[in-house]
Design a protein around this motif. Structure first.
Motif, PDB file in Angstrom:
ATOM      1  N   LEU A  27     104.290  -3.917  41.898  1.00  0.00           N
ATOM      2  CA  LEU A  27     102.999  -4.142  42.542  1.00  0.00           C
ATOM      3  C   LEU A  27     103.174  -5.072  43.740  1.00  0.00           C
ATOM      4  N   GLU A  28     103.988  -6.095  43.559  1.00  0.00           N
ATOM      5  CA  GLU A  28     104.211  -7.083  44.618  1.00  0.00           C
ATOM      6  C   GLU A  28     104.830  -6.433  45.868  1.00  0.00           C
ATOM      7  N   GLU A  29     105.805  -5.528  45.658  1.00  0.00           N
ATOM      8  CA  GLU A  29     106.458  -4.882  46.804  1.00  0.00           C
ATOM      9  C   GLU A  29     105.481  -4.004  47.585  1.00  0.00           C
ATOM     10  N   LEU A  30     104.719  -3.160  46.885  1.00  0.00           N
ATOM     11  CA  LEU A  30     103.765  -2.301  47.594  1.00  0.00           C
ATOM     12  C   LEU A  30     102.658  -3.130  48.227  1.00  0.00           C
ATOM     13  N   ALA A  31     102.195  -4.150  47.536  1.00  0.00           N
ATOM     14  CA  ALA A  31     101.150  -5.007  48.099  1.00  0.00           C
ATOM     15  C   ALA A  31     101.634  -5.624  49.411  1.00  0.00           C
ATOM     16  N   GLY A  32     102.865  -6.062  49.449  1.00  0.00           N
ATOM     17  CA  GLY A  32     103.426  -6.635  50.667  1.00  0.00           C
ATOM     18  C   GLY A  32     103.501  -5.618  51.791  1.00  0.00           C
ATOM     19  N   ARG A  33     103.935  -4.408  51.468  1.00  0.00           N
ATOM     20  CA  ARG A  33     104.036  -3.350  52.483  1.00  0.00           C
ATOM     21  C   ARG A  33     102.659  -2.947  53.018  1.00  0.00           C
ATOM     22  N   ALA A  34     101.642  -3.016  52.142  1.00  0.00           N
ATOM     23  CA  ALA A  34     100.290  -2.599  52.529  1.00  0.00           C
ATOM     24  C   ALA A  34      99.442  -3.770  53.012  1.00  0.00           C
ATOM     25  N   HIS A  35     100.017  -4.970  53.030  1.00  0.00           N
ATOM     26  CA  HIS A  35      99.294  -6.175  53.470  1.00  0.00           C
ATOM     27  C   HIS A  35      98.053  -6.414  52.623  1.00  0.00           C
ATOM     28  N   LEU A  36      98.214  -6.236  51.309  1.00  0.00           N
ATOM     29  CA  LEU A  36      97.162  -6.516  50.336  1.00  0.00           C
ATOM     30  C   LEU A  36      97.687  -7.560  49.362  1.00  0.00           C
ATOM     31  N   SER A  37      96.777  -8.199  48.651  1.00  0.00           N
ATOM     32  CA  SER A  37      97.246  -9.108  47.602  1.00  0.00           C
ATOM     33  C   SER A  37      97.654  -8.269  46.396  1.00  0.00           C
ATOM     34  N   GLN A  38      98.541  -8.823  45.602  1.00  0.00           N
ATOM     35  CA  GLN A  38      99.007  -8.118  44.403  1.00  0.00           C
ATOM     36  C   GLN A  38      97.837  -7.863  43.454  1.00  0.00           C
ATOM     37  N   SER A  39      96.927  -8.822  43.324  1.00  0.00           N
ATOM     38  CA  SER A  39      95.790  -8.643  42.408  1.00  0.00           C
ATOM     39  C   SER A  39      94.849  -7.555  42.931  1.00  0.00           C
ATOM     40  N   THR A  40      94.675  -7.457  44.257  1.00  0.00           N
ATOM     41  CA  THR A  40      93.827  -6.395  44.815  1.00  0.00           C
ATOM     42  C   THR A  40      94.433  -5.031  44.511  1.00  0.00           C
ATOM     43  N   LEU A  41      95.735  -4.896  44.721  1.00  0.00           N
ATOM     44  CA  LEU A  41      96.390  -3.621  44.438  1.00  0.00           C
ATOM     45  C   LEU A  41      96.294  -3.277  42.954  1.00  0.00           C
ATOM     46  N   SER A  42      96.497  -4.252  42.105  1.00  0.00           N
ATOM     47  CA  SER A  42      96.395  -4.026  40.656  1.00  0.00           C
ATOM     48  C   SER A  42      95.000  -3.531  40.289  1.00  0.00           C
ATOM     49  N   ARG A  43      93.962  -4.171  40.862  1.00  0.00           N
ATOM     50  CA  ARG A  43      92.580  -3.749  40.560  1.00  0.00           C
ATOM     51  C   ARG A  43      92.296  -2.359  41.124  1.00  0.00           C
ATOM     52  N   ILE A  44      92.882  -2.021  42.280  1.00  0.00           N
ATOM     53  CA  ILE A  44      92.703  -0.668  42.826  1.00  0.00           C
ATOM     54  C   ILE A  44      93.313   0.356  41.878  1.00  0.00           C
ATOM     55  N   GLU A  45      94.550   0.116  41.452  1.00  0.00           N
ATOM     56  CA  GLU A  45      95.218   1.054  40.548  1.00  0.00           C
ATOM     57  C   GLU A  45      94.492   1.186  39.213  1.00  0.00           C
ATOM     58  N   GLN A  55      91.600   0.576  53.165  1.00  0.00           N
ATOM     59  CA  GLN A  55      92.707   0.279  52.248  1.00  0.00           C
ATOM     60  C   GLN A  55      93.481   1.542  51.894  1.00  0.00           C
ATOM     61  N   LEU A  56      92.779   2.663  51.761  1.00  0.00           N
ATOM     62  CA  LEU A  56      93.472   3.919  51.458  1.00  0.00           C
ATOM     63  C   LEU A  56      94.390   4.327  52.603  1.00  0.00           C
ATOM     64  N   VAL A  57      93.930   4.159  53.837  1.00  0.00           N
ATOM     65  CA  VAL A  57      94.765   4.485  54.997  1.00  0.00           C
ATOM     66  C   VAL A  57      96.009   3.605  54.992  1.00  0.00           C
ATOM     67  N   THR A  58      95.821   2.306  54.769  1.00  0.00           N
ATOM     68  CA  THR A  58      96.947   1.364  54.731  1.00  0.00           C
ATOM     69  C   THR A  58      97.903   1.698  53.595  1.00  0.00           C
ATOM     70  N   LEU A  59      97.369   2.015  52.423  1.00  0.00           N
ATOM     71  CA  LEU A  59      98.215   2.366  51.281  1.00  0.00           C
ATOM     72  C   LEU A  59      98.965   3.676  51.531  1.00  0.00           C
ATOM     73  N   ALA A  60      98.301   4.651  52.132  1.00  0.00           N
ATOM     74  CA  ALA A  60      98.972   5.925  52.434  1.00  0.00           C
ATOM     75  C   ALA A  60     100.170   5.679  53.338  1.00  0.00           C
ATOM     76  N   ARG A  61      99.978   4.887  54.384  1.00  0.00           N
ATOM     77  CA  ARG A  61     101.088   4.569  55.296  1.00  0.00           C
ATOM     78  C   ARG A  61     102.212   3.859  54.557  1.00  0.00           C
ATOM     79  N   ALA A  62     101.853   2.864  53.747  1.00  0.00           N
ATOM     80  CA  ALA A  62     102.865   2.092  53.018  1.00  0.00           C
ATOM     81  C   ALA A  62     103.637   2.970  52.035  1.00  0.00           C
TER      82      ALA A  62
END
Length: 195
Positions: A27-45, A55-62
């Motif tokens: 989670l930490e690695e993808l959050a860093g690539r997407a410029h999101l916090s780890q907790s935000t990414l965890s809550r999204i998933e 956020q979806l556009v940023t995550l798609a790119r990452a």
């Protein structure tokens, strides 16, 4: 994205997680690539946070994909049937995601042409695998022997031809848009048809 489309929402969340896991990222690695916090990414998933378009556009790119692929739901045409060309011993399938790409299955019975002038060259790339028998790939001044289950990939600007070695063989070829057009201009779609 609103929560009205609960099924799509759930699917997108699963895709994000599956793509992250497939890359071997925490989670930490993808959050860093997407410029999101780890907790935000965890809550999204986990479905605890609303899916926002930015956020979806940023995550798609990452995740090295596109927004379209991330939210795609069209699965109606999963199974397709080939177009059969009996005269050339071919079956051809168009790749739905890229209509310019096609897959061809062909039974070959003739060796490649001896005359280099009968080899063809055109823009594009081809990939082929020998399903049965042995094929000979002429590529420029080189000759490659391909046994069953061996594959070859090459730029089609290199003069090329393919045929059999000592008996019939069956191949499966994948042509990009340019390679397919090159074969059509030369009067056939088969990798082995001299141009």
């Amino acid at each position: 994205m609103t929560q009205d489309s609960g099924e799509l929402d759930s699917l997108v969340r699963k895709r994000i997680r599956a793509l992250r896991v497939a890359q071997g990222w925490s989670l930490e690695e993808l959050a860093g690539r997407a410029h999101l916090s780890q907790s935000t990414l965890s809550r999204i998933e986990n479905g605890q946070r609303r899916l926002a378009l930015d956020q979806l556009v940023t995550l798609a790119r990452a995740l090295d994909t596109t927004l379209d692929q991330l939210v795609e739901t069209d699965t109606d045409d999963v199974v397709t049937s080939p177009t059969i060309d009996s005269a050339h011993g071919q079956m051809r399938w168009t790749v739905k995601a890229d209509p310019g790409m096609s897959v061809v299955r062909q039974r070959m019975t003739e060796p490649p042409p001896e005359n280099p002038a009968r080899m063809r060259a055109h823009p594009g790339r081809e990939w082929l695998v020998v399903l049965s028998g042995t094929a000979i790939l002429m590529l420029g001044h080189r000759r490659f022997r391909l046994e069953t289950n061996q594959a070859a990939e090459f730029p089609t600007m290199m003069p090329h031809a393919i045929g059999t070695a000592g008996g019939p063989c069956e191949i499966l070829g994948i042509f990009d848009r340019d390679a397919r057009r090159g074969h059509q201009r030369d009067g056939g779609d088969a990798p082995g048809t001299p141009g």
